[in-house]
Design a protein around this motif. Structure first.
Motif, PDB file in Angstrom:
ATOM      1  N   GLU A 265       0.801  -1.216   0.000  1.00  0.00           N
ATOM      2  CA  GLU A 265       0.000   0.000   0.000  1.00  0.00           C
ATOM      3  C   GLU A 265       0.844   1.281   0.000  1.00  0.00           C
ATOM      4  N   LEU A 266       2.139   1.170   0.273  1.00  0.00           N
ATOM      5  CA  LEU A 266       2.978   2.355   0.447  1.00  0.00           C
ATOM      6  C   LEU A 266       2.941   3.337  -0.733  1.00  0.00           C
ATOM      7  N   PHE A 279      -5.439   9.498   4.441  1.00  0.00           N
ATOM      8  CA  PHE A 279      -4.922   8.371   5.214  1.00  0.00           C
ATOM      9  C   PHE A 279      -6.057   7.490   5.712  1.00  0.00           C
ATOM     10  N   VAL A 280      -7.122   8.148   6.172  1.00  0.00           N
ATOM     11  CA  VAL A 280      -8.243   7.408   6.743  1.00  0.00           C
ATOM     12  C   VAL A 280      -9.512   7.720   5.957  1.00  0.00           C
ATOM     13  N   GLY A 281     -10.225   6.661   5.577  1.00  0.00           N
ATOM     14  CA  GLY A 281     -11.468   6.823   4.832  1.00  0.00           C
ATOM     15  C   GLY A 281     -11.933   5.481   4.308  1.00  0.00           C
ATOM     16  N   PRO A 282     -13.026   5.439   3.596  1.00  0.00           N
ATOM     17  CA  PRO A 282     -13.493   4.176   3.010  1.00  0.00           C
ATOM     18  C   PRO A 282     -12.463   3.608   2.039  1.00  0.00           C
ATOM     19  N   ILE A 310      -6.204   4.922   2.791  1.00  0.00           N
ATOM     20  CA  ILE A 310      -5.332   3.739   2.823  1.00  0.00           C
ATOM     21  C   ILE A 310      -5.864   2.760   3.869  1.00  0.00           C
ATOM     22  N   THR A 311      -6.294   3.314   4.990  1.00  0.00           N
ATOM     23  CA  THR A 311      -6.934   2.497   6.015  1.00  0.00           C
ATOM     24  C   THR A 311      -8.248   3.173   6.405  1.00  0.00           C
ATOM     25  N   GLY A 312      -9.062   2.469   7.182  1.00  0.00           N
ATOM     26  CA  GLY A 312     -10.352   3.027   7.555  1.00  0.00           C
ATOM     27  C   GLY A 312     -11.018   2.194   8.629  1.00  0.00           C
TER      28      GLY A 312
END
Length: 363
Positions: A265-266, A279-282, A310-312
């Motif tokens: 994912e980087l 960074f954060v979301g669906p 990327i993450t959520g």
């Protein structure tokens, strides 16, 4: 508890490699037991237990009761109902409620029924304005499960529901964007060696390009190109499912490792800097799958009201999905995130993601 044990064992091993004494393992064993005891003390004496009574007696009440009994934060006192029931936890009807609240020192009333008459409404409103928390079973389930049941959603709910500040609070949006830029730049600098090693190994261990690119749907249904390290062998898309599970034969051995540790994912850090992601979301889904889900899943398009991440919350709360049913369940977590998003919630999700990566659970 297992996390405490693994972390203590890890540090014990590190110190043993330096001082070469088995006494270190005994020391960390004592620390492990002390952590368990401290956690028990905090739960018993420092975490407030809210005394709760349920108003109504139906299938909703049974589910709420089980949840309350299992949760250390709550003490289930009983239920009040207009239908008299010969059960130990039956506390009376609406006329008895004031006496029960005073006698049992009730902190919260959970309404298990969908319809209330004027007498019930007046009484419950009176308790609410006098300091007793009064919530519906839908709100309670949302608090406990930390997701929004899509079956509860309708146009009235969308109009009246509080929260969702991420959709209109420009200050909060700017803070989130600033956080994304600063954090992604720092991570890019720190992970340069990982980028280089991963790129070399992918090139040496399998044929094909180093990077994988694919169209995804983002904010306001705009298409963008996601970038990841390639973890699969080159294959004909027509011969395989649109989903990739853990045992998918297309995934290389090294690909399994970088997927598990999230190294693949980087490269999405560049998507964040570009403004396509946060960074954060669906989770950003493949555009072809998104168009399918929009037809099958009610309110699925709501997740595109904010940038993908990327993450959520859905990624850390629900395992990797490979079906429309999984997409439905993950949407419930995405909607909860959208309703309650703030900087502290984002940090909580990032910390959970780090823990998942450190213990190689993958997402």
């Amino acid at each position: 508890m297992i996390y405490f044990f693994i972390i203590d064992l890890f540090f014990a091993g590190m110190f043993y490699s330096l001082v070469r004494t088995f006494g270190m393992f005994m020391t960390f064993g004592v620390l492990f037991l002390a952590q368990i005891f401290l956690k028990w003390v905090i739960q018993q004496f420092f975490i407030k237990r809210y005394k709760v009574i349920i108003y109504g007696n139906n299938k909703n009440k049974e589910k709420i009761m089980r949840t309350l009994i299992e949760n250390v934060q709550y003490e289930y006192v009983g239920f009040v109902s207009e239908e008299k029931k010969e059960r130990e936890e039956y506390m009376g009807n609406i006329n008895s409620l004031e006496e029960v609240i005073e006698k049992k020192k009730i902190d919260k009333i959970i309404i298990a029924v969908d319809q209330l008459n004027d007498v019930e409404l007046d009484a419950l409103i009176n308790f609410k304005i006098n300091g007793v928390e009064v919530i519906t079973y839908k709100e309670f389930n949302e608090q406990i499960d930390q997701k929004i049941d899509i079956s509860y959603i309708n146009k009235t709910w969308l109009l009246e529901s509080i929260g969702f500040e991420i959709l209109h609070n420009t200050t909060q949006q700017k803070i989130k964007r600033l956080f994304d830029i600063v954090f992604s730049v720092i991570l890019l600098i720190v992970t340069i060696p990982i980028f280089l090693i991963t790129a070399v190994l992918i090139k040496l261990l399998s044929k094909g390009s180093i990077l994988f690119k694919q169209k995804r749907l983002g904010l306001k249904n705009r298409e963008f190109e996601i970038i990841k390290f390639r973890s699969m062998k080159i294959h004909d898309k027509k011969d395989y499912s649109k989903y990739a599970d853990e045992d998918d034969p297309r995934i290389t051995k090294f690909g399994k490792f970088i997927r598990k540790t999230r190294i693949d994912e980087l490269p999405q850090l560049f998507c964040i800097l570009k403004g396509d992601m946060s960074f954060v979301g669906p989770r950003p889904e493949w555009d072809e799958l998104c168009y399918e889900y929009m037809k099958k899943i009610p309110y699925y398009n709501m997740r595109h009201l904010i940038k993908p991440g990327i993450t959520g919350w859905a990624q850390v709360m629900y395992p990797y999905g490979i079906s429309a049913d999984d997409a439905y369940k993950k949407l419930e977590y995405d909607l909860y995130y959208m309703k309650h998003q703030d900087l502290m919630f984002d940090l909580k999700i990032i910390f959970r993601t780090v823990k998942i990566v450190l213990f190689a659970k993958g997402l």
